[in-house]
Design an enzyme around this catalytic site. Structure first.
Site, PDB file in Angstrom:
ATOM      1  N   GLY A  13     -50.371 -13.864 -21.411  1.00 19.66           N
ATOM      2  CA  GLY A  13     -51.134 -15.016 -21.881  1.00 19.66           C
ATOM      3  C   GLY A  13     -50.440 -16.353 -21.727  1.00 19.66           C
ATOM      4  O   GLY A  13     -50.757 -17.297 -22.432  1.00 19.66           O
ATOM      5  N   SER A  19     -48.674 -23.379 -24.230  1.00 16.18           N
ATOM      6  CA  SER A  19     -49.128 -22.060 -24.696  1.00 16.18           C
ATOM      7  C   SER A  19     -48.225 -21.507 -25.789  1.00 16.18           C
ATOM      8  O   SER A  19     -47.001 -21.641 -25.719  1.00 16.18           O
ATOM      9  CB  SER A  19     -49.102 -21.044 -23.545  1.00 16.18           C
ATOM     10  OG  SER A  19     -50.027 -21.364 -22.552  1.00 16.18           O
ATOM     11  N   ILE A  20     -48.844 -20.833 -26.748  1.00 14.22           N
ATOM     12  CA  ILE A  20     -48.059 -20.114 -27.750  1.00 14.22           C
ATOM     13  C   ILE A  20     -47.139 -19.119 -27.041  1.00 14.22           C
ATOM     14  O   ILE A  20     -45.986 -18.939 -27.432  1.00 14.22           O
ATOM     15  CB  ILE A  20     -49.011 -19.417 -28.746  1.00 14.22           C
ATOM     16  CG1 ILE A  20     -49.693 -20.474 -29.627  1.00 14.22           C
ATOM     17  CG2 ILE A  20     -48.269 -18.392 -29.590  1.00 14.22           C
ATOM     18  CD1 ILE A  20     -50.717 -19.945 -30.605  1.00 14.22           C
ATOM     19  N   VAL A  65     -57.362  -9.263 -17.778  1.00 17.45           N
ATOM     20  CA  VAL A  65     -57.540  -8.128 -18.699  1.00 17.45           C
ATOM     21  C   VAL A  65     -58.982  -7.623 -18.770  1.00 17.45           C
ATOM     22  O   VAL A  65     -59.251  -6.634 -19.445  1.00 17.45           O
ATOM     23  CB  VAL A  65     -57.021  -8.452 -20.124  1.00 17.45           C
ATOM     24  CG1 VAL A  65     -55.523  -8.650 -20.134  1.00 17.45           C
ATOM     25  CG2 VAL A  65     -57.755  -9.657 -20.720  1.00 17.45           C
ATOM     26  N   ILE A  92     -53.727 -13.719 -25.817  1.00 18.09           N
ATOM     27  CA  ILE A  92     -54.890 -13.921 -24.939  1.00 18.09           C
ATOM     28  C   ILE A  92     -56.159 -14.056 -25.764  1.00 18.09           C
ATOM     29  O   ILE A  92     -56.373 -13.279 -26.697  1.00 18.09           O
ATOM     30  CB  ILE A  92     -55.040 -12.693 -24.002  1.00 18.09           C
ATOM     31  CG1 ILE A  92     -53.883 -12.632 -23.002  1.00 18.09           C
ATOM     32  CG2 ILE A  92     -56.384 -12.695 -23.295  1.00 18.09           C
ATOM     33  CD1 ILE A  92     -53.869 -11.372 -22.160  1.00 18.09           C
ATOM     34  N   ALA A  95     -63.440 -17.591 -25.353  1.00 16.47           N
ATOM     35  CA  ALA A  95     -64.867 -17.668 -25.719  1.00 16.47           C
ATOM     36  C   ALA A  95     -65.432 -18.873 -24.979  1.00 16.47           C
ATOM     37  O   ALA A  95     -64.728 -19.872 -24.793  1.00 16.47           O
ATOM     38  CB  ALA A  95     -65.036 -17.841 -27.224  1.00 16.47           C
ATOM     39  N   TYR A 156     -65.580 -22.177 -35.093  1.00 17.25           N
ATOM     40  CA  TYR A 156     -64.756 -21.106 -34.519  1.00 17.25           C
ATOM     41  C   TYR A 156     -65.628 -19.897 -34.170  1.00 17.25           C
ATOM     42  O   TYR A 156     -65.302 -19.119 -33.285  1.00 17.25           O
ATOM     43  CB  TYR A 156     -63.646 -20.747 -35.504  1.00 17.25           C
ATOM     44  CG  TYR A 156     -62.435 -20.112 -34.871  1.00 17.25           C
ATOM     45  CD1 TYR A 156     -61.732 -20.743 -33.847  1.00 17.25           C
ATOM     46  CD2 TYR A 156     -61.976 -18.869 -35.304  1.00 17.25           C
ATOM     47  CE1 TYR A 156     -60.621 -20.151 -33.272  1.00 17.25           C
ATOM     48  CE2 TYR A 156     -60.862 -18.270 -34.743  1.00 17.25           C
ATOM     49  CZ  TYR A 156     -60.195 -18.919 -33.728  1.00 17.25           C
ATOM     50  OH  TYR A 156     -59.088 -18.334 -33.162  1.00 17.25           O
ATOM     51  N   LYS A 163     -61.518 -12.421 -33.916  1.00 18.05           N
ATOM     52  CA  LYS A 163     -60.198 -12.316 -34.562  1.00 18.05           C
ATOM     53  C   LYS A 163     -60.235 -11.307 -35.709  1.00 18.05           C
ATOM     54  O   LYS A 163     -59.255 -10.603 -35.959  1.00 18.05           O
ATOM     55  CB  LYS A 163     -59.729 -13.683 -35.072  1.00 18.05           C
ATOM     56  CG  LYS A 163     -59.367 -14.683 -33.962  1.00 18.05           C
ATOM     57  CD  LYS A 163     -58.296 -14.174 -33.026  1.00 18.05           C
ATOM     58  CE  LYS A 163     -57.790 -15.250 -32.073  1.00 18.05           C
ATOM     59  NZ  LYS A 163     -57.003 -14.705 -30.963  1.00 18.05           N
ATOM     60  N   THR A 194     -53.382 -26.468 -27.847  1.00 16.61           N
ATOM     61  CA  THR A 194     -53.193 -25.747 -26.588  1.00 16.61           C
ATOM     62  C   THR A 194     -54.489 -25.838 -25.786  1.00 16.61           C
ATOM     63  O   THR A 194     -55.495 -26.351 -26.278  1.00 16.61           O
ATOM     64  CB  THR A 194     -52.900 -24.255 -26.839  1.00 16.61           C
ATOM     65  OG1 THR A 194     -54.045 -23.682 -27.484  1.00 16.61           O
ATOM     66  CG2 THR A 194     -51.675 -24.044 -27.711  1.00 16.61           C
ATOM     67  N   ALA A 196     -56.503 -23.350 -24.978  1.00 19.16           N
ATOM     68  CA  ALA A 196     -57.561 -22.556 -25.625  1.00 19.16           C
ATOM     69  C   ALA A 196     -58.143 -23.328 -26.811  1.00 19.16           C
ATOM     70  O   ALA A 196     -59.362 -23.331 -27.015  1.00 19.16           O
ATOM     71  CB  ALA A 196     -56.999 -21.213 -26.083  1.00 19.16           C
TER      72      ALA A 196
END
Ligand code: NAP
Length: 268
Positions: A13, A19-20, A65, A92, A95, A156, A163, A194, A196
């Site tokens: 990811g 990125s995290i 993925v 990763i 949406a 969200y 999640k 980020t 995302a």
């Protein structure tokens, strides 16, 4: 000696330096892990390869993925290169932009399926594919946003539902893999700017609100997440499994939220 010395760690990811996954990669490097990095598609290769070079990571592989054959192929390549794996990080999510701006009840069937497939099922599929080459004591982890999973974070939407499913998957995987001494945990980070996150409607306001309302009055960084990932990847967390661990300056403990200014006023 680093906390991850001698451990083979794969990170899925990484998109860019925000990125995290990049915070985690750098922290793992600092602690002496042997690194492998996976990215989503050709488009990202240009951005990811130079980052991998920065941490002297020679194993950089593509894996979309949504494709079973990509997952099988990357597990095979990892087996060839590393032999066994000690740490797998799933960072990763996806949406569609529409799903993150319209009301939740307007989520499309396709949008729902995509979010679940990429953000949830992929963690299950990766766990399954890598199981034959995981060392006893291996640590798997994924990234969640608990404020949107167990509560409502406006906009969200389907990602919050995904999640919730990811956190539940973490517990079921922890149960299945526990007897083999493989641990599975989720890190729940507060909002971080980020790529995302940019897709979530109203993210900027949420980000600011978070810093105003959390007990520590601070936002979270990818370095904070990296350090928690080191703990979960290391032998310091040997008997921690199935947990959702919050790094959110304490935001999730609040039942009623008041900004610093409001609180000061009420104290006078
Ligand atoms: P990011 O840098 O955009 O990372 C998301 C990653 O998911 C990207 O590398 C992306 O690749 C990848 N991805 C999407 N579809 C994929 C696919 N089909 N196959 C493989 N990879 C795919 O954003 P991030 O904020 O660091 O997100 C990492 C994780 O942290 C996510 O699970 C996210 O939900 C979670 N998280 C984020 C925050 C936050 O506020 N940022 C808070 C809590 C949890 P592409 O760019 O090619 O799509």
């Amino acid at each position: 000696m680093g906390l991850l010395e001698g451990k083979n760690a794969l990170i899925f990811g990484l998109a860019n330096e925000r990125s995290i996954a990049w915070g985690i990669t750098q922290a793992f490097k600092r602690e002496g892990a042997n690194l492998g990095i996976s990215y989503a598609g050709e488009m990202l290769e240009r951005r990811v390869k130079p980052l991998a070079e920065q941490v002297n990571c020679k194993w950089v592989e593509e894996c979309d993925v949504t494709k079973d054959e990509h997952i099988a192929a990357i597990a095979g390549k990892a087996a060839k290169h590393f032999g066994k794996i000690d740490v797998l990080v799933h960072s990763i999510a996806f949406a569609g932009r529409d799903e993150l701006s319209r009301p939740y009840y307007q989520t499309s069937r396709e949008g729902f399926k995509n979010a679940m497939d990429i953000s949830v099922y992929s963690f299950v599929a990766l766990s399954n594919a890598f199981l034959p080459i995981l060392n006893p004591g291996a640590s798997l982890m994924c990234m969640t946003y608990g404020s949107g999973a167990v509560k409502v974070a406006p906009h969200y939407n389907v990602m919050g539902v995904a999640k919730a499913a990811l956190e539940s998957s973490t517990r079921y995987l922890a149960y299945d893999l526990g007897p083999q001494k493989i641990r599975v945990n989720a890190i729940s980070a507060g909002p971080i700017r980020t790529l995302a996150a940019a897709g979530v409607g109203g993210f900027r306001d949420m980000y600011k609100h978070f810093a105003d309302m959390s007990p520590m009055r601070e936002n979270v960084t990818i370095e904070d997440v990296g350090n928690m990932a080191v703990f979960l990847a290391s032998d310091l967390s040997t008997r921690v499994t199935g947990e959702v661990i919050y790094i959110d300056s304490g935001f999730n403990i609040m039942g009623v939220q008041m900004s610093g200014k409001e609180e000061q006023a009420s104290n006078q």
